[in-house]
Scaffold this motif. Structure first.
Motif, PDB file in Angstrom:
ATOM      1  N   LEU A  27      70.569  43.237  56.893  1.00  0.00           N
ATOM      2  CA  LEU A  27      69.758  44.414  56.592  1.00  0.00           C
ATOM      3  C   LEU A  27      68.882  44.803  57.781  1.00  0.00           C
ATOM      4  O   LEU A  27      68.700  45.985  58.082  1.00  0.00           O
ATOM      5  N   GLN A  28      68.340  43.799  58.449  1.00  0.00           N
ATOM      6  CA  GLN A  28      67.531  44.072  59.630  1.00  0.00           C
ATOM      7  C   GLN A  28      68.372  44.615  60.776  1.00  0.00           C
ATOM      8  O   GLN A  28      68.005  45.584  61.440  1.00  0.00           O
ATOM      9  N   THR A  29      69.514  43.970  61.014  1.00  0.00           N
ATOM     10  CA  THR A  29      70.310  44.270  62.211  1.00  0.00           C
ATOM     11  C   THR A  29      71.093  45.565  62.078  1.00  0.00           C
ATOM     12  O   THR A  29      71.109  46.389  62.991  1.00  0.00           O
ATOM     13  N   GLN A  30      71.753  45.753  60.930  1.00  0.00           N
ATOM     14  CA  GLN A  30      72.628  46.914  60.783  1.00  0.00           C
ATOM     15  C   GLN A  30      71.901  48.145  60.263  1.00  0.00           C
ATOM     16  O   GLN A  30      72.258  49.274  60.619  1.00  0.00           O
ATOM     17  N   PHE A  31      70.872  47.922  59.431  1.00  0.00           N
ATOM     18  CA  PHE A  31      70.214  49.065  58.803  1.00  0.00           C
ATOM     19  C   PHE A  31      68.773  49.247  59.246  1.00  0.00           C
ATOM     20  O   PHE A  31      68.058  50.109  58.724  1.00  0.00           O
ATOM     21  N   GLY A  32      68.319  48.448  60.192  1.00  0.00           N
ATOM     22  CA  GLY A  32      67.006  48.639  60.781  1.00  0.00           C
ATOM     23  C   GLY A  32      65.839  48.415  59.846  1.00  0.00           C
ATOM     24  O   GLY A  32      64.766  48.990  60.031  1.00  0.00           O
ATOM     25  N   ARG A  33      66.027  47.544  58.828  1.00  0.00           N
ATOM     26  CA  ARG A  33      64.929  47.277  57.904  1.00  0.00           C
ATOM     27  C   ARG A  33      63.874  46.385  58.567  1.00  0.00           C
ATOM     28  O   ARG A  33      64.188  45.525  59.392  1.00  0.00           O
ATOM     29  N   THR A  34      62.636  46.585  58.193  1.00  0.00           N
ATOM     30  CA  THR A  34      61.559  45.702  58.665  1.00  0.00           C
ATOM     31  C   THR A  34      61.654  44.375  57.916  1.00  0.00           C
ATOM     32  O   THR A  34      62.339  44.274  56.888  1.00  0.00           O
ATOM     33  N   PRO A  35      60.983  43.315  58.403  1.00  0.00           N
ATOM     34  CA  PRO A  35      61.007  42.044  57.671  1.00  0.00           C
ATOM     35  C   PRO A  35      60.598  42.187  56.209  1.00  0.00           C
ATOM     36  O   PRO A  35      61.219  41.592  55.326  1.00  0.00           O
ATOM     37  N   LEU A  36      59.548  42.986  55.930  1.00  0.00           N
ATOM     38  CA  LEU A  36      59.099  43.165  54.556  1.00  0.00           C
ATOM     39  C   LEU A  36      60.152  43.902  53.732  1.00  0.00           C
ATOM     40  O   LEU A  36      60.449  43.518  52.589  1.00  0.00           O
ATOM     41  N   GLU A  37      60.741  44.945  54.290  1.00  0.00           N
ATOM     42  CA  GLU A  37      61.769  45.701  53.571  1.00  0.00           C
ATOM     43  C   GLU A  37      62.996  44.843  53.291  1.00  0.00           C
ATOM     44  O   GLU A  37      63.588  44.914  52.208  1.00  0.00           O
ATOM     45  N   ALA A  38      63.381  44.026  54.272  1.00  0.00           N
ATOM     46  CA  ALA A  38      64.532  43.136  54.076  1.00  0.00           C
ATOM     47  C   ALA A  38      64.229  42.091  53.017  1.00  0.00           C
ATOM     48  O   ALA A  38      65.054  41.804  52.137  1.00  0.00           O
ATOM     49  N   ALA A  39      63.038  41.499  53.071  1.00  0.00           N
ATOM     50  CA  ALA A  39      62.668  40.450  52.117  1.00  0.00           C
ATOM     51  C   ALA A  39      62.605  40.981  50.688  1.00  0.00           C
ATOM     52  O   ALA A  39      62.844  40.246  49.727  1.00  0.00           O
ATOM     53  N   GLN A  40      62.288  42.277  50.523  1.00  0.00           N
ATOM     54  CA  GLN A  40      62.220  42.873  49.189  1.00  0.00           C
ATOM     55  C   GLN A  40      63.595  42.948  48.528  1.00  0.00           C
ATOM     56  O   GLN A  40      63.681  43.047  47.295  1.00  0.00           O
ATOM     57  N   LEU A  41      64.659  42.905  49.323  1.00  0.00           N
ATOM     58  CA  LEU A  41      66.018  43.012  48.790  1.00  0.00           C
ATOM     59  C   LEU A  41      66.782  41.700  48.826  1.00  0.00           C
ATOM     60  O   LEU A  41      67.698  41.491  48.029  1.00  0.00           O
ATOM     61  N   THR A  42      66.412  40.810  49.734  1.00  0.00           N
ATOM     62  CA  THR A  42      67.214  39.625  50.012  1.00  0.00           C
ATOM     63  C   THR A  42      67.373  38.714  48.805  1.00  0.00           C
ATOM     64  O   THR A  42      68.444  38.144  48.585  1.00  0.00           O
ATOM     65  N   PHE A  43      66.337  38.535  48.006  1.00  0.00           N
ATOM     66  CA  PHE A  43      66.361  37.530  46.944  1.00  0.00           C
ATOM     67  C   PHE A  43      67.167  37.949  45.720  1.00  0.00           C
ATOM     68  O   PHE A  43      67.585  37.087  44.921  1.00  0.00           O
ATOM     69  N   VAL A  44      67.403  39.254  45.526  1.00  0.00           N
ATOM     70  CA  VAL A  44      67.987  39.735  44.277  1.00  0.00           C
ATOM     71  C   VAL A  44      69.388  39.163  44.057  1.00  0.00           C
ATOM     72  O   VAL A  44      69.705  38.626  42.981  1.00  0.00           O
ATOM     73  N   GLY A  45      70.244  39.257  45.067  1.00  0.00           N
ATOM     74  CA  GLY A  45      71.615  38.772  44.931  1.00  0.00           C
ATOM     75  C   GLY A  45      71.700  37.284  44.649  1.00  0.00           C
ATOM     76  O   GLY A  45      72.370  36.855  43.687  1.00  0.00           O
ATOM     77  N   PRO A  46      71.055  36.420  45.465  1.00  0.00           N
ATOM     78  CA  PRO A  46      71.094  34.985  45.180  1.00  0.00           C
ATOM     79  C   PRO A  46      70.540  34.616  43.811  1.00  0.00           C
ATOM     80  O   PRO A  46      71.038  33.696  43.157  1.00  0.00           O
ATOM     81  N   LEU A  47      69.503  35.330  43.361  1.00  0.00           N
ATOM     82  CA  LEU A  47      68.940  35.041  42.045  1.00  0.00           C
ATOM     83  C   LEU A  47      69.959  35.310  40.947  1.00  0.00           C
ATOM     84  O   LEU A  47      70.207  34.458  40.076  1.00  0.00           O
ATOM     85  N   LEU A  48      70.574  36.493  40.978  1.00  0.00           N
ATOM     86  CA  LEU A  48      71.559  36.829  39.956  1.00  0.00           C
ATOM     87  C   LEU A  48      72.791  35.927  40.050  1.00  0.00           C
ATOM     88  O   LEU A  48      73.344  35.509  39.027  1.00  0.00           O
ATOM     89  N   GLY A  49      73.215  35.613  41.271  1.00  0.00           N
ATOM     90  CA  GLY A  49      74.361  34.725  41.442  1.00  0.00           C
ATOM     91  C   GLY A  49      74.104  33.334  40.894  1.00  0.00           C
ATOM     92  O   GLY A  49      75.006  32.698  40.336  1.00  0.00           O
ATOM     93  N   SER A  50      72.869  32.850  41.036  1.00  0.00           N
ATOM     94  CA  SER A  50      72.516  31.532  40.503  1.00  0.00           C
ATOM     95  C   SER A  50      72.489  31.549  38.975  1.00  0.00           C
ATOM     96  O   SER A  50      72.999  30.642  38.311  1.00  0.00           O
ATOM     97  N   LEU A  51      71.885  32.591  38.408  1.00  0.00           N
ATOM     98  CA  LEU A  51      71.741  32.661  36.959  1.00  0.00           C
ATOM     99  C   LEU A  51      73.076  32.831  36.248  1.00  0.00           C
ATOM    100  O   LEU A  51      73.253  32.369  35.114  1.00  0.00           O
ATOM    101  N   VAL A  52      74.043  33.475  36.913  1.00  0.00           N
ATOM    102  CA  VAL A  52      75.304  33.789  36.252  1.00  0.00           C
ATOM    103  C   VAL A  52      76.322  32.661  36.380  1.00  0.00           C
ATOM    104  O   VAL A  52      77.364  32.690  35.719  1.00  0.00           O
ATOM    105  N   ARG A  53      76.021  31.645  37.193  1.00  0.00           N
ATOM    106  CA  ARG A  53      76.992  30.559  37.377  1.00  0.00           C
ATOM    107  C   ARG A  53      77.432  29.917  36.054  1.00  0.00           C
ATOM    108  O   ARG A  53      78.636  29.703  35.843  1.00  0.00           O
ATOM    109  N   PRO A  54      76.522  29.589  35.126  1.00  0.00           N
ATOM    110  CA  PRO A  54      76.975  29.016  33.858  1.00  0.00           C
ATOM    111  C   PRO A  54      77.874  29.952  33.060  1.00  0.00           C
ATOM    112  O   PRO A  54      78.714  29.499  32.286  1.00  0.00           O
ATOM    113  N   VAL A  55      77.700  31.270  33.241  1.00  0.00           N
ATOM    114  CA  VAL A  55      78.552  32.226  32.535  1.00  0.00           C
ATOM    115  C   VAL A  55      79.996  32.088  33.002  1.00  0.00           C
ATOM    116  O   VAL A  55      80.935  32.155  32.191  1.00  0.00           O
TER     117      VAL A  55
END
Length: 455
Positions: free
Chosen positions: A260-288
């Motif tokens: 997100l930082q490298t390709q889309f020019g996001r700031t550290p704060l902007e990148a951090a606001q998006l980074t956690f969403v995918g891993p969180l959902l991927g972790s929660l859905v593993r038992p499914v």
């Protein structure tokens, strides 16, 4: 039959029989749940430390003098060591004891966190940062030893729930460290503040493991099973498929914020606001994914999952070409969710495959179950280690793509091709041919050769 939990010195349990219902209800379940709770704590902190550099690189601005290729190489080295560490960690439980090794494994997390705390500032050499990133790999090994240890505490009828909870609790360490980093960045803090939060948590996990966990004396290394698992082609086929699922999950977890930082020019704060969403959902859905595999067959769910992962990757390619951040982020979150589903379905296949092999060899009943447990237990450590190497491949592909073209499109296309190959292997090995007429259990009772499609 076990007569009760008896602890000698160093909290060794000399007699342990969770399959004895009376023993389990009287005291076994209470002991197992206590060990599970503190195993989850240690593994959770381990995953957070392993993926620490996925957020550390967000703090490293131009004053650090490291280009995007160099940052991708840092996180890829952490992935590499974490994957390799899973092999010795798998066998350390039987060698040293589950409680003893959890204490050691948790304490080892102080090495990368304290080292990074001391050197994390502009002007530090790239080699020093690289050594610190390599040290975080010890956190990746915690998964293997934790799963091996908890597997011994629970009866067969409860292993799925216990192992799923253990794995999910560990995986959530990835989005948690990213959320903590978001809070630190949002508060104007630096990387040392993040490390200062985790160092005490490592100490807490170490002390809790020492005070509240147990060793099981009956757990012993089975080198014969390990050698047999290495020679079995299904071990390596499933390792290849696990590269596509867990390798994707851990690789994208390390790389997403940096992309997100490298390709889309996001700031550290902007990148951090998006980074956690995918891993969180991927972790929660593993038992499914595991639950769907229980109902419909792991091979079928895994096959469909790779189709969906390829489709989502195609959308990522389109978003990359069009430079659409919204489409890119949405498709990447879908990829995370699918990788979590695939983690559950592929891991569920492993014991079923080896039990099906036992039936094909003429074993039945308890003999088939023992063979399946013995071989699948040995194979899981190897499969987990090789699967984690997929994260290394993803980060090296990103490094090469951004270094060569300044964008990640070439890397996304390579991932698309790999998922197509995983689809082909799953179909050819486990689903090709006429639809099965019976499950493994039914095949055992009727004498028919079982189909791998049901695993």
């Amino acid at each position: 039959m076990a007569q009760g939990v008896w602890r000698g010195r160093n909290t060794w349990i000399r007699r342990w029989d969770p399959e004895d219902d009376a023993f389990w209800e009287r005291e076994g379940e209470r002991t197992a749940r206590r060990n599970l709770a503190f195993s989850v704590l240690s593994e959770h902190i381990g995953f957070s430390v392993w993926t620490l550099w996925s957020v550390m690189v967000l703090f490293m601005g131009p004053e650090y003098g490291i280009d995007p290729a160099g940052k991708f190489f840092l996180v890829s080295m952490a992935t590499l060591v974490g994957a390799v560490a899973r092999v010795p960690y798998t066998f350390a439980v039987a060698r040293f004891g589950g409680r003893n090794w959890t204490v050691v494994a948790a304490a080892l997390l102080l090495l990368p966190t304290v080292a990074a705390f001391l050197v994390m500032e502009p002007g530090t050499s790239y080699t020093t940062f690289l050594v610190c990133a390599l040290l975080t790999g010890v956190g990746g090994g915690n998964f293997a030893s934790s799963m091996t240890n908890i597997n011994a505490f629970f009866p067969l009828r409860k292993k799925g729930w216990a192992l799923g909870l253990n794995a999910g609790g560990g995986n959530i360490g990835v989005p948690v460290v990213q959320l903590v980093a978001l809070a630190v960045i949002g508060a104007g803090g630096g990387p040392r503040l993040l490390l200062g939060i985790y160092i005490p948590l490592v100490v807490v996990a170490t002390v809790c493991a020492a005070l509240f966990m147990d060793n099981i004396a009956s757990v012993r290394n089975d080198t014969g099973a390990a050698k047999e698992a290495v020679r079995d082609p299904h071990t390596w086929i499933m390792a290849f498929l696990y590269v596509g699922t867990f390798g994707s999950f851990i690789g994208y977890s390390f790389a997403f914020g940096l992309v997100l930082q490298t390709q889309f020019g996001r700031t550290p704060l902007e990148a951090a606001q998006l980074t956690f969403v995918g891993p969180l959902l991927g972790s929660l859905v593993r038992p499914v994914g595991g639950r769907l595999a229980d109902r419909y067959g792991g091979a079928r769910i895994t096959l469909g999952n790779f189709v969906a992962m390829a489709a989502a990757t195609g959308v990522v390619v389109l978003a990359s070409v069009r430079e659409s951040l919204t489409l890119f982020t949405g498709a990447f979150v879908v990829l995370f969710v699918l990788s979590g589903l695939g983690n559950g379905s592929t891991y569920k296949m492993i014991p079923g495959i080896f039990q099906a092999k036992a039936v094909r060899r003429g074993l039945d009943g308890e003999a088939a179950l023992r063979y399946g447990r013995r071989l699948s237990g040995a194979a899981m450590g190897l499969i987990g280690a090789v699967g984690a190497l997929g994260g290394l491949g993803i980060n090296l592909a990103f490094r090469q793509s951004f270094q060569g073209t300044g964008a990640g499109t070439a890397a996304y296309l390579s991932f698309l091709g790999f998922y197509a190959l995983c689809f082909a292997v799953t179909w050819a090995v486990y689903l090709r041919g006429p639809a099965p007429q019976s499950t493994v259990a039914a095949a055992t009772s009727t004498g028919r050769e079982p189909s791998y499609a049901e695993v």
